[in-house]
Every structure is written in C-alpha cells, then in structure tokens.
Motif scaffolding. Structure first.
Motif, PDB file in Angstrom:
ATOM      1  N   GLY A 137       0.819  -1.215   0.000  1.00  8.27           N
ATOM      2  CA  GLY A 137       0.000   0.000   0.000  1.00  8.27           C
ATOM      3  C   GLY A 137       0.846   1.255   0.000  1.00  8.27           C
ATOM      4  O   GLY A 137       0.550   2.227  -0.704  1.00  8.27           O
ATOM      5  N   ILE A 140       2.420   1.718  -3.530  1.00  6.06           N
ATOM      6  CA  ILE A 140       1.419   2.145  -4.513  1.00  6.06           C
ATOM      7  C   ILE A 140       1.019   3.600  -4.293  1.00  6.06           C
ATOM      8  O   ILE A 140       0.928   4.382  -5.236  1.00  6.06           O
ATOM      9  CB  ILE A 140       0.179   1.227  -4.427  1.00  6.06           C
ATOM     10  CG1 ILE A 140       0.530  -0.184  -4.898  1.00  6.06           C
ATOM     11  CG2 ILE A 140      -0.963   1.791  -5.266  1.00  6.06           C
ATOM     12  CD1 ILE A 140      -0.572  -1.190  -4.628  1.00  6.06           C
ATOM     13  N   ALA A 141       0.769   3.953  -3.018  1.00  7.66           N
ATOM     14  CA  ALA A 141       0.327   5.313  -2.717  1.00  7.66           C
ATOM     15  C   ALA A 141       1.442   6.329  -2.928  1.00  7.66           C
ATOM     16  O   ALA A 141       1.231   7.402  -3.501  1.00  7.66           O
ATOM     17  CB  ALA A 141      -0.186   5.378  -1.277  1.00  7.66           C
ATOM     18  N   PHE A 369      -4.483   5.048  -7.582  1.00  3.11           N
ATOM     19  CA  PHE A 369      -4.477   3.805  -6.799  1.00  3.11           C
ATOM     20  C   PHE A 369      -5.832   3.533  -6.146  1.00  3.11           C
ATOM     21  O   PHE A 369      -5.926   2.868  -5.122  1.00  3.11           O
ATOM     22  CB  PHE A 369      -3.346   3.812  -5.753  1.00  3.11           C
ATOM     23  CG  PHE A 369      -3.424   4.900  -4.709  1.00  3.11           C
ATOM     24  CD1 PHE A 369      -3.904   4.628  -3.442  1.00  3.11           C
ATOM     25  CD2 PHE A 369      -2.998   6.185  -4.983  1.00  3.11           C
ATOM     26  CE1 PHE A 369      -3.958   5.614  -2.470  1.00  3.11           C
ATOM     27  CE2 PHE A 369      -3.041   7.183  -4.024  1.00  3.11           C
ATOM     28  CZ  PHE A 369      -3.527   6.893  -2.760  1.00  3.11           C
ATOM     29  N   ALA A 395      -4.012  -0.746  -0.369  1.00  2.00           N
ATOM     30  CA  ALA A 395      -4.191   0.659  -0.746  1.00  2.00           C
ATOM     31  C   ALA A 395      -5.297   1.361   0.035  1.00  2.00           C
ATOM     32  O   ALA A 395      -5.270   2.594   0.172  1.00  2.00           O
ATOM     33  CB  ALA A 395      -4.483   0.763  -2.241  1.00  2.00           C
TER      34      ALA A 395
END
Length: 427
Positions: A137, A140-141, A369, A395
């Motif tokens: 997460g 991705i963020a 995302f 995410a």
C-alpha cells in the motif's frame, strides 16, 4: 441527441473499450447519426488537440525517467535516502516516500515511480518487519507522488488545455506534494511504532558522504529542470529536452551501467508510453470540442453553479466528482475532459486557476491507486508476488489518508500558492 450521446459514452466505457475509442468513438457515432457535420472534423480536432508546444515536454520527461531508471539512479537515490532517515522509527517507510518524491521529480509519472522504487523497496520493507499489506500500500500510494511533484506530465496537460503557466503549476505542486507525502510519512512512523519494527543501524558520516557523492548526479536532474526554468534559462519544454541530454550523460558517462540495448529499450518504452498518452489526449480533445460546440459544457457548468456558488461548497463538489471519475479514468484524461469546464466554473466564483490545477492533480493522483481501475494497482503486480486483490487491500488505508491530504491542500490554499505568488507576482 444528448441522451444518446451520454448513453453511448456510458456503454463504451462500461464495455471496457479502449479509452480513446470510447471518447472519440462516441463523437464519431453522434456526428454520423446527426449528419450535420463532415466526419473529417474529428481528425482535425484530434490533431489540434495535441498540436501544442507545451505537450512536447511529455515525451522528453518520459524518456528522462526511463533512461535514469535503467541507469541505476533509483537504486542510488533509495540508498542515499535510507542513509539519511533509515535510523529513525519507520525509517524504511520514510525512505519509500522520500525516494518516490525524488524519482517523481525526474519521471513525472506515477506508474514509473511505483516500478522504480517498489522493485527495490517492497522486498526490503517486508524483510525489515513491515506487514505485506502496509508495504504494498505504501509503495502504490507513494508512487502517486510522481504526478504531483514537478515536473508533472498531468500539470503540463492542464496548462495546455487552460492556458495557465506551467512554471507556476510546478511551483504549486511542490507545497502540495510535500503535504501529501508528509501524511504517508506520519502513517509509516505510526505503523513502525505500533508493530515494533526494528530500526536500521546508524550509518557513519563517511557512509553518508559516499552515498551523497554516488547519488548527487542523479539528484541534479530536478535542479537542472527547475533551476533552468525559474532562472529564465529555458522554457519547461526546453527544460524537458535538456533533461534528456543530462540523463543520457549521467547514465552513459558517470554511472556507466547502461548498454546500447538498454538504451534502445528505454527509447522504445518511452515511445509507447508517449503514444498512449497522446492518443488519449487527442480523443479527449474531440470530446471536449463536442461538449463545447454543442453547448453541453455551458449547460453542465450552469448546472454545477446552480447547486452553489460558494467556493467551499463548490470545491467539495469538484473533489467528490473528480474522485469518482478518477476511479475509471487516468489523470491526464480527466484534465482534458474536465479541466476546461471546471476552469471556467472556478473563474466565475473566484477560484485561482493555479490552485484549481493543483487540486485536480491531487485528485488524479488518488485515482491512480483507487479501485477498480487505478493504474498503480495493476502495475504493482510487476513487483513479484502481489495480486490485484492484495494491492487493493493494501491501498485502502492510504486512500483515506490521501483524501485527508486533499482536504488540507484544497482548503488551505497558501500551501500550494505561496511559492507561485512569490516567484510570479502577477498571480
């Protein structure tokens, strides 16, 4: 005809048709059914939609990111960031966010940032004791910072469709990007403290100095780009071209980790990425032209203003709308379709176009995302053992944090506007 238009657009989007076909194809079908305009006007509008000097910066920035990515830059930046903050609680998480900021300042691309940073740090985060959902997460963020921190391809698109200053947008993105990244950093520190993640050993001053020397050439890319723009040496588009030359020099002469085959691969990938961006922009320009020429854009704007003319309420409506749209469209397409419309609405109620551009960019970053079609969620599958479902679960907490950062950037305009107003007194 309006009902048919929106029905066709909705059907094509829901059918998973390529985005450029959904956008331009809807207009083609409507023109064919109506029979009032020549079909050639679609081609003309597609060409005029990408016939912009500002958009020439996109392929150069994409190529710069790819060249530096295969040239060993990401590894050096990550190592240097870890030397600086790795000893702190949540140090490796902080390294992930700060490295994404640095790489975003080179590539201007969110997916490229996820791949470059995540390929190295995702396994390292898990090994260091961070839980896998948090690790993926965070990667991705943090990757979404690539379209907020300048140079930003999405901001270039917004500038092209609204006519605002690219340089002022870049400056506004610095403050917004720092706040956006700070929220993730604080969460990384909290996660490490709560789950008792061990700290990295403190490096010596000699190790820090060696890390700085090793990464300094790569860290010079944003200095060359932003320093050249604000020093009046060249325009943003010229800065993009200069950044390619600088990246090639650093990779081939300084780092010497690139082969001819890798160089051609970087050029090929950059061409493919640029083609994808440009065909979507061209199709979105056709859609924007149709909405404007038929009066639908004015009708939509009047409908929005009829709900409220209070900037606070209007910003809330804009954020909710763009967040929902961002679940299905990429940030560049959102800028082309909604940018001109919301720009006109914002002017009527006193919203600064630069501030609006930053808010829309942050919305677009969150969409990168956000399920079901957030691109970073799919790119994460290239990091190894990550599935789409695992990426979504990881995410979700970061989406909530990003929305919190969006609210701060939206309703505290000085965060993003202080630098542009200092450097551009007319704003």
């Amino acid at each position: 005809m309006t009902t048919i238009f929106f029905s066709l657009l909705g059907i094509l989007l829901a059918s998973s048709a390529p985005l450029f076909i959904a956008l331009a194809g809807t207009v083609v079908i409507i023109i064919w059914l109506d029979g009032m305009m020549p079909m050639a006007i679609v081609i003309e509008r597609m060409f005029s939609g990408i016939d912009s000097f500002a958009l020439m910066a996109i392929p150069f920035f994409v190529l710069t990111g790819n060249v530096m990515g295969v040239g060993g830059l990401s590894r050096r930046i990550i190592r240097f960031a870890d030397l600086i903050v790795g000893r702190l609680t949540g140090g490796l998480g902080i390294t992930a966010v700060s490295s994404s900021m640095f790489f975003g300042a080179i590539s201007g691309s969110s997916p490229a940032t996820v791949v470059a940073v995540g390929g190295i740090l995702y396994p390292a985060l898990k090994t260091a004791g961070y839980r896998p959902p948090f690790s993926i997460g965070l990667i991705i963020a943090s990757g979404s910072l690539g379209i907020i921190i300048p140079p930003s391809i999405v901001m270039i698109v917004y500038a092209a469709v609204t006519g605002v200053s690219v340089g002022a947008l870049f400056m506004a993105g610095i403050g917004a990007g720092l706040v956006y990244g700070l929220v993730f950093i604080l969460y990384a520190v909290f996660h490490a403290w709560r789950h008792d993640v061990p700290r990295s050993p403190a490096p010596s001053w000699a190790e820090i100095w060696e890390g700085l020397k090793d990464a300094s050439w790569g860290l010079g890319v944003p200095i060359v780009i932003l320093g050249g723009i604000y020093g009046g040496v060249f325009t943003p588009t010229e800065a993009a071209a200069v950044s390619v030359i600088y990246a090639l020099f650093v990779s081939a002469v300084i780092y010497r980790e690139k082969t001819i085959a890798e160089l051609f691969a970087a050029v090929r990938d950059s061409a493919a990425t640029t083609a994808q961006i440009m065909i979507i922009l061209a199709a979105a320009a056709v859609l924007a032209w149709y909405l404007t020429s038929t009066g639908l854009a004015v009708a939509i704007a009047d409908g929005i203003l009829s709900l409220s003319q209070n900037p606070i309420h209007l910003f809330m409506l804009i954020n909710v709308t763009v967040l929902i749209v961002g679940m299905f469209l990429d940030a560049a397409s959102i800028m082309v379709i909604l940018g001109p419309l919301l720009y006109k609405v914002g002017l009527q109620v006193g919203i600064d176009p630069i501030h609006l551009g930053v808010v829309l960019t942050v919305n677009g970053a969150i969409g990168m995302f956000t399920p079901p079609f957030g691109l970073n969620l799919f790119v994460a599958s290239s990091l190894g053992d990550v599935t789409y479902e695992q990426a979504v679960r990881g995410a979700l907490p970061f989406i909530a944090l990003a929305i919190l950062a969006l609210a701060v950037v939206t309703y505290v305009p000085e965060i993003s506007m202080q630098l542009p107003r200092t450097l551009y007194p007319g704003i």
